[in-house]
Design an enzyme around this catalytic site. Structure first.
Site, PDB file in Angstrom:
ATOM      1  N   HIS A   1       0.824  -1.206   0.000  1.00 45.21           N
ATOM      2  CA  HIS A   1       0.000   0.000   0.000  1.00 45.21           C
ATOM      3  C   HIS A   1       0.858   1.256   0.000  1.00 45.21           C
ATOM      4  O   HIS A   1       0.620   2.199  -0.761  1.00 45.21           O
ATOM      5  CB  HIS A   1      -0.944   0.005   1.210  1.00 45.21           C
ATOM      6  CG  HIS A   1      -1.759   1.253   1.311  1.00 45.21           C
ATOM      7  ND1 HIS A   1      -1.318   2.367   2.001  1.00 45.21           N
ATOM      8  CD2 HIS A   1      -2.954   1.579   0.779  1.00 45.21           C
ATOM      9  CE1 HIS A   1      -2.226   3.325   1.893  1.00 45.21           C
ATOM     10  NE2 HIS A   1      -3.233   2.868   1.170  1.00 45.21           N
TER      11      HIS A   1
ATOM     12  N   ARG B   1      30.108  -2.243 -17.120  1.00 49.08           N
ATOM     13  CA  ARG B   1      31.272  -2.632 -16.326  1.00 49.08           C
ATOM     14  C   ARG B   1      30.937  -3.832 -15.431  1.00 49.08           C
ATOM     15  O   ARG B   1      30.233  -3.691 -14.439  1.00 49.08           O
ATOM     16  CB  ARG B   1      31.745  -1.459 -15.476  1.00 49.08           C
ATOM     17  CG  ARG B   1      32.188  -0.244 -16.272  1.00 49.08           C
ATOM     18  CD  ARG B   1      32.602   0.882 -15.334  1.00 49.08           C
ATOM     19  NE  ARG B   1      33.097   2.045 -16.025  1.00 49.08           N
ATOM     20  CZ  ARG B   1      32.339   3.076 -16.430  1.00 49.08           C
ATOM     21  NH1 ARG B   1      31.030   3.042 -16.207  1.00 49.08           N
ATOM     22  NH2 ARG B   1      32.873   4.103 -17.049  1.00 49.08           N
TER      23      ARG B   1
ATOM     24  N   ARG C   1      32.051  -5.437 -20.599  1.00 48.61           N
ATOM     25  CA  ARG C   1      33.485  -5.593 -20.376  1.00 48.61           C
ATOM     26  C   ARG C   1      33.711  -6.584 -19.245  1.00 48.61           C
ATOM     27  O   ARG C   1      33.165  -6.434 -18.156  1.00 48.61           O
ATOM     28  CB  ARG C   1      34.113  -4.235 -20.023  1.00 48.61           C
ATOM     29  CG  ARG C   1      35.640  -4.291 -19.926  1.00 48.61           C
ATOM     30  CD  ARG C   1      36.206  -2.917 -19.622  1.00 48.61           C
ATOM     31  NE  ARG C   1      35.919  -2.476 -18.270  1.00 48.61           N
ATOM     32  CZ  ARG C   1      36.169  -1.253 -17.816  1.00 48.61           C
ATOM     33  NH1 ARG C   1      36.696  -0.337 -18.635  1.00 48.61           N
ATOM     34  NH2 ARG C   1      35.890  -0.916 -16.575  1.00 48.61           N
TER      35      ARG C   1
ATOM     36  N   GLU D   1      43.290   0.790 -25.133  1.00 48.44           N
ATOM     37  CA  GLU D   1      43.692   1.691 -24.045  1.00 48.44           C
ATOM     38  C   GLU D   1      45.191   1.639 -23.773  1.00 48.44           C
ATOM     39  O   GLU D   1      45.669   2.258 -22.818  1.00 48.44           O
ATOM     40  CB  GLU D   1      42.907   1.345 -22.772  1.00 48.44           C
ATOM     41  CG  GLU D   1      42.969  -0.122 -22.398  1.00 48.44           C
ATOM     42  CD  GLU D   1      41.943  -0.503 -21.334  1.00 48.44           C
ATOM     43  OE1 GLU D   1      41.428   0.390 -20.637  1.00 48.44           O
ATOM     44  OE2 GLU D   1      41.645  -1.710 -21.208  1.00 48.44           O
TER      45      GLU D   1
ATOM     46  N   GLY E   1      39.373   3.371 -24.610  1.00 46.79           N
ATOM     47  CA  GLY E   1      39.308   3.813 -23.215  1.00 46.79           C
ATOM     48  C   GLY E   1      40.209   5.026 -23.069  1.00 46.79           C
ATOM     49  O   GLY E   1      41.425   4.883 -22.895  1.00 46.79           O
ATOM     50  N   SER E   2      39.632   6.201 -23.161  1.00 44.30           N
ATOM     51  CA  SER E   2      40.451   7.415 -23.269  1.00 44.30           C
ATOM     52  C   SER E   2      41.256   7.698 -22.006  1.00 44.30           C
ATOM     53  O   SER E   2      42.343   8.284 -22.080  1.00 44.30           O
ATOM     54  CB  SER E   2      39.568   8.618 -23.616  1.00 44.30           C
ATOM     55  OG  SER E   2      38.556   8.801 -22.644  1.00 44.30           O
ATOM     56  N   ASN E   3      40.785   7.270 -20.830  1.00 45.83           N
ATOM     57  CA  ASN E   3      41.533   7.555 -19.606  1.00 45.83           C
ATOM     58  C   ASN E   3      42.869   6.814 -19.584  1.00 45.83           C
ATOM     59  O   ASN E   3      43.931   7.417 -19.388  1.00 45.83           O
ATOM     60  CB  ASN E   3      40.707   7.169 -18.376  1.00 45.83           C
ATOM     61  CG  ASN E   3      39.586   8.165 -18.110  1.00 45.83           C
ATOM     62  OD1 ASN E   3      39.641   9.300 -18.578  1.00 45.83           O
ATOM     63  ND2 ASN E   3      38.576   7.739 -17.382  1.00 45.83           N
ATOM     64  N   ASP E   4      42.824   5.494 -19.764  1.00 44.26           N
ATOM     65  CA  ASP E   4      44.071   4.733 -19.735  1.00 44.26           C
ATOM     66  C   ASP E   4      44.951   5.060 -20.934  1.00 44.26           C
ATOM     67  O   ASP E   4      46.182   5.110 -20.812  1.00 44.26           O
ATOM     68  CB  ASP E   4      43.772   3.229 -19.706  1.00 44.26           C
ATOM     69  CG  ASP E   4      43.661   2.704 -18.284  1.00 44.26           C
ATOM     70  OD1 ASP E   4      44.230   3.335 -17.384  1.00 44.26           O
ATOM     71  OD2 ASP E   4      43.004   1.670 -18.076  1.00 44.26           O
TER      72      ASP E   4
ATOM     73  N   CYS F   1      34.459   5.036 -25.205  1.00 46.56           N
ATOM     74  CA  CYS F   1      33.681   5.112 -23.962  1.00 46.56           C
ATOM     75  C   CYS F   1      34.518   5.874 -22.947  1.00 46.56           C
ATOM     76  O   CYS F   1      35.519   5.377 -22.450  1.00 46.56           O
ATOM     77  CB  CYS F   1      33.327   3.726 -23.441  1.00 46.56           C
ATOM     78  SG  CYS F   1      34.716   2.589 -23.267  1.00 46.56           S
TER      79      CYS F   1
END
Length: 797
Positions: A422, A512, A580, A682, A703-706, A753
Site C-alpha cells: 500500500h 562494467r 566488459r 587503451e 578507453g580514453s583515460n588509460d 567510452c
C-alpha cells in the site's frame, strides 16, 4: 426470477462493459473468466451483486436521506469525518436485507458450492465500487475484502460489511479529493471461490516496472499465505522480474531479477474457535529461506500477465494466488495500472546525490527522486494531529487510513513492505519518494532529525543523516535529432538500468562487470571456488550467509552476475550491449569478501595484474571461468544474444590469443551463436598493432583515460600531475585518429567510452570528424552529447 438475474450475476456473464453494474473489479473478473480462460488464464469462479442490489438495499432501509444529510453535515463542518463515517457504517450494518436480494445471494452461493464440489465453501468477499479501478484512479484499498467466509449467514453479513466500507473515513475523503459524487457511487460485492493460498502463497503482479515505467518487464511480489500481507505491506516479500519480449520462447528463462524477501509471517485461515476468519502467524525458518515461486511458476504468471495486458490494451496491476493443496496458480484480480502508464514519455527529471552524511537505513526504493526533510515518526494513523506538513513520514507500514497523512509528507519510510505494498502504490500515485522494507527505520530514526531520503540510486533507497547535496535535472528526449554516429550509454549499476529506458540510445557501449560483481555478488570468485579450503573464518561465515540456499557456491556467482547483467541487457534489448569482463585492480579484488588471500600486493596496481593477463593465469583462471559461465547463461539460457563481450587491458596479440582460447574452452567461442568479442583500445600497443588486433576481435572501444595515461606517461590519479592529464593533447588525439582509421581499414567497428565527449564538446566534434562509429556516455550527459554530435555531423557534411 428477473429480479434475481438483475441483482446477482455470475462472473462468466460479465465483461468490461459492466463497470456501471458491478464496478471495475468485478467487471474485470468477469472479463477474464469469460474471455481469457480459453487462453490458459485461470480465475476462480464466482458471482457479483449489482449496483441495483446495492440501491435496493439502501432504499429498502430508507438510507438515502441518512447518507445525504450526514455528508451535508460533514461538508458544512457540523460533523467530523470520523463522526460521519461511523454514523453511516453503523446505519448500513444495522439495516435488514430485502428478502429478494438475500434470496438471490443465497441461491448463487449454493450454486457456486455445487460447482466447486464443496458445501458451505469458503469464499473471498470483495468490494467493487462502480467508480473504482478506472485508468486514472487506483482507489487502492478504499473498500474492504473479507477472506475465508463460510456459510450463508456469514456471507450475507460480509456483503453488508462491504456495503458499509463504502463509507470508511478514507473512502469518503478519497472521493471528496477526486470529485466523485457520493450518491452516484454504488457498491458491488464479488463472491469468489477461495484459493487455499494459506497453504500455498500469493502476491501481486504488475505488467510494467512500477518504479521506472519500463514496459517490457513483469514484476511479481510473492509471500507465503494469503495475499493481504503483501497488499498491506506488513511483510517483506520475494520480488521477481521477468523480461517480456523473450517469454514467447519456451526454452528461455528470462528472469532478470530474483530477490528473496524476509517473509517473517503469513496470514492463514483461522480455526473454528477463532473470532476472525483469518489470523497471522510466524513463518518457519524453511519458508523464510526459500523462494515462494519456482522459476516455472514465475514464468507462467508472467505469461499470464502478458496475455491480460494484451487483452486489456494497457499496463495491468494483478493479484495472484497458489492453491496449497493442488499447486495450481490463479489470478484473483486485475485492474489497470494507474501511475507509470500515465506518465509522459518524453520529458523526465533526473536526480543525483552529492556529498552525504552517514547512511542510516536502507530499503527498496519507490520512485527516483531525492528530498531532505525532518523525520516525523508515527505509530498509527490516529496520530495525524502530530504530523508536520512536509515532514518525512516514518512508520512500520501503512494502510488506507494513512492516506490523509501521506498526502502531506515529502517522503515516506516504512519498516515493512515491498514494491507492491500500500505504501508503495500510494506513494507513486502521490509522486512521493518512498523507501519500503527498511527493517529498522522506526528504531534508528527519531522525531525532528534532519535526513535525506534518496531513491535516486537504483533499486535500493537510502536515508542519510543531514541534508545532502541534491542535483535535479530536467531531461527532454522527445525531439532529439538523428545522428549517423551511434550514441550509446555507459552503464554499471543494474539497479538503475531501467531508469534510462526512455532515452533513444543506440545500446550500451560499456557495461562494467566489476561494478556488478562489487555490488551484486560482493564475493571474490576464487573464494567461492576454493570455499572449502578458506582459512579466513569471518569470510567463510559471511559467504555462508550470502550464499544460503546454494549447495554449489560458485553457482551463486554465476546466478547473481548473470541476473545483474541481464537487467542492463534488457534495458536496451535488442540493441547491442557491450559487457566488459572484470577489470578490477588487485587492491580492488582484495577488497571483495574472501579476496585478500587470492591477490598479490602490488606497488602499482594500475599497471599490474589486471585485465587480460588475469584470465589465463592460474591465479584467476577458475574465476574467469565463472565470468564466462555467467555470460553463456545470459546469452543462451536467458536469451540476451545482444550481449557483446569485451576484453580489457590486452597488452599483446599473444595475450589475446590466450584469452580467446580460454573463452572457447568455457563455451564462448567468437562467431558461434552470433557472439562478437571486442577489445579495449587503451594501451599504445593496441594502436600500433591495430590491424593484428582486428584479426582477433570484432571491434575496438577506446578507453580514453588509460590511453591518455599511457601515451603521456601521466598517472591519472596524481593530483600533482592533474594539469598534464589531457585527452585533447595532440599525441593522444593522434593515437585516437590513427586507430579509428586502422580499425576501419581492417573492417572492425570502433567506438569510444569515456568522459571526455561529455566534458568537452570540441572533443566530440573531433571524434565525429575522425569518423568514429559510436560514442558512449553517461546517461545524464546523453542528451547534450547527442545534440553536439548532430551539430558536428551537420558541420562536417
Amino acid at each position: 426470477m428477473a429480479s434475481d438475474a438483475q441483482e446477482v450475476i455470475p462472473f462468466d456473464r460479465l465483461g468490461r462493459g459492466d463497470v456501471a453494474r458491478v464496478g471495475g473489479k468485478n467487471a474485470s473478473l468477469g472479463e477474464m473468466v469469460a474471455r481469457l480462460g480459453g487462453r490458459g488464464v485461470a480465475v476462480p469462479p464466482g458471482f457479483a451483486t449489482t449496483a441495483d442490489a446495492y440501491w435496493r438495499f439502501i432504499d429498502a432501509a430508507g438510507l438515502r436521506a441518512t447518507i445525504s444529510d450526514a455528508l451535508a453535515d460533514y461538508g458544512a463542518g457540523r460533523a467530523s469525518l470520523a463522526e460521519t463515517g461511523t454514523k453511516l457504517r453503523a446505519a448500513i450494518r444495522a439495516a435488514n436485507w430485502p428478502e429478494e436480494t438475500a434470496k438471490a445471494i443465497r441461491t448463487s452461493y449454493r450454486e457456486l458450492c455445487e460447482r466447486i464440489g464443496r458445501p458451505d465453501a469458503d469464499v473471498a468477499v470483495r468490494s467493487s465500487a462502480t467508480a473504482e479501478d478506472l485508468p486514472d484512479a487506483s482507489f487502492a484499498g478504499q473498500q474492504e475484502t473479507y477472506l475465508n467466509i463460510r456459510g450463508e449467514a456469514a456471507l450475507l453479513d460480509a456483503c453488508k460489511r462491504c456495503f458499509a466500507s463504502l463509507f470508511t473515513d478514507r473512502a469518503i475523503s478519497y472521493r471528496e479529493a477526486r470529485g466523485f459524487d457520493h450518491l452516484k457511487v454504488a457498491l458491488s460485492v464479488g463472491v469468489q471461490a477461495m484459493v487455499r493460498a494459506d497453504k500455498g502463497g500469493s502476491g501481486v503482479m504488475f505488467s510494467i516496472d512500477t518504479e521506472t515505467g519500463f514496459d517490457r518487464v513483469v514484476v511479481i511480489d510473492a509471500a507465503w499465505g494469503l495475499g493481504e500481507t503483501v497488499v498491506q505491506g506488513t511483510v517483506d516479500p520475494d520480488e521477481y522480474q521477468v523480461f517480456k519480449p523473450l517469454l514467447s520462447d519456451d526454452f528461455l528463462v528470462p528472469i532478470v531479477g530474483k530477490r528473496r524477501g524476509a517473509k517473517a509471517h503469513k496470514m492463514i485461515y483461522a480455526g473454528a474457535q477463532d473470532d476472525s476468519p483469518t489470523r497471522t502467524v510466524p513463518t518457519s525458518k524453511a519458508e523464510r529461506a526459500a523462494f515462494v515461486l519456482s522459476d516455472g511458476e514465475i514464468l507462467q504468471l508472467a505469461r499470464w500477465a502478458c496475455v491480460i495486458e494484451e487483452h486489456y490494451g494497457c499496463a495491468m496491476d494483478m493479484e495472484w494466488a497458489r492453491d496449497g493443496e493442488g499447486g495450481a496458480l490463479f489470478i484473483v484480480q486485475a485492474r489497470p495500472e494507474t501511475v507509470q502508464s500515465q506518465r509522459e514519455a518524453g520529458a523526465f527529471r533526473s536526480y543525483s546525490i552529492g556529498r552525504t552524511g552517514a547512511r542510516l537505513v536502507s530499503g527498496l526504493s519507490v520512485g527516483d527522486a531525492a528530498v531532505t526533510g525532518r523525520v516525523c515518526l508515527l505509530e498509527s494513523a490516529a496520530q495525524i494531529a502530530n504530523f508536520v506538513d512536509g515532514a518525512v513520514l516514518v512508520t512500520e507500514n501503512t494502510d488506507p487510513d494513512w492516506v490523509p497523512i501521506m498526502k502531506r509528507a515529502s517522503a515516506i519510510v516504512t519498516d515493512h513492505g515491498g514494491r507492491t505494498s500500500h505504501a508503495a502504490i500510494v506513494s507513486r500515485e502521490l509522486g512521493l519518494p518512498a523507501i519500503v522494507g527498511a527493517g529498522d527505520a522506526t528504531h534508528v530514526l527519531h522525531d525532528g532529525q534532519e535526513v535525506t531520503v534518496s531513491c535516486a540510486e537504483g533499486d535500493q533507497g537510502f536515508v542519510y543523516d543531514g541534508a545532502a547535496e541534491i542535483t535535479e535535472k530536467m531531461l527532454d528526449a522527445s525531439e532529439l535529432p538523428a545522428t549517423r554516429t551511434r550514441v550509446m550509454l555507459n552503464l554499471a549499476n543494474p539497479a538503475a538500468a531501467f531508469r534510462w529506458w526512455r532515452l533513444p540510445a543506440d545500446g550500451v557501449g560499456l557495461a562494467r562487470m566489476e561494478f556488478v560483481i562489487n555490488n551484486h555478488v560482493r564475493i571474490h570468485p576464487m573464494a567461492l571456488v576454493a570455499y572449502d579450503s578458506l582459512t579466513d573464518s569471518a569470510a567463510r561465515d559471511e559467504i555462508a550467509r550470502l550464499t544460503e540456499g546454494y549447495d554449489d557456491k560458485p553457482a551463486y556467482f554465476v546466478d547473481r552476475l548473470s541476473r545483474g547483467l541481464a537487467r542492463i541487457a534488457a534495458a536496451q534489448y535488442p540493441r547491442p550491449v557491450i559487457v566488459r569482463m572484470s577489470d578490477f585492480k588487485t587492491n580492488e579484488y582484495a577488497n571483495l569478501i574472501g579476496g585478500a588471500g587470492f591477490e598479490p600486493h602490488e606497488e602499482n596496481p594500475m599497471l599490474g595484474f589486471r585485465g587480460a593477463a588475469r584470465y589465463t593465469s592460474p591465479r584467476y583462471r577458475a574465476g574467469f571461468a565463472l565470468e564466462c559461465r555467467a555470460i553463456k547463461r545470459l546469452r543462451e539460457e536467458m536469451g540476451f544474444d545482444n550481449v557483446v563481450v569485451m576484453i580489457p587491458f590486452c597488452r599483446s596479440t599473444a595475450e589475446a590469443d590466450g584469452v580467446l582460447d580460454v573463452m572457447a574452452q568455457n563455451g564462448l567461442r567468437r562467431g558461434e551463436a552470433g557472439l562478437q568479442v571486442y577489445v579495449m583500445c587503451e594501451i599504445p600497443s593496441n594502436v600500433i598493432l591495430a590491424p593484428r588486433f582486428a584479426e582477433r576481435f570484432d571491434g575496438f572501444s577506446i578507453g580514453s583515460n588509460d590511453l591518455t595515461q599511457l601515451t603521456l606517461g601521466v598517472d591519472r590519479d596524481s593530483e600533482d600531475l592533474a594539469g598534464l592529464f589531457d585527452e585533447q593533447d595532440a599525441a593522444v588525439k593522434w593515437m585516437i585518429g590513427h586507430v579509428i582509421s586502422a580499425a576501419h581499414d581492417s573492417g572492425a567497428r570502433i567506438g569510444l567510452c569515456g568522459q571526455a565527449p561529455s566534458d568537452h564538446p570540441e572533443f566530440a566534434r573531433f571524434l565525429v570528424k575522425g569518423g568514429i562509429d559510436s560514442i558512449s556516455v553517461t546517461p545524464d550527459s546523453f542528451i547534450a552529447v547527442k545534440r553536439i554530435i548532430a551539430d558536428a555531423e551537420q558541420e562536417d557534411s
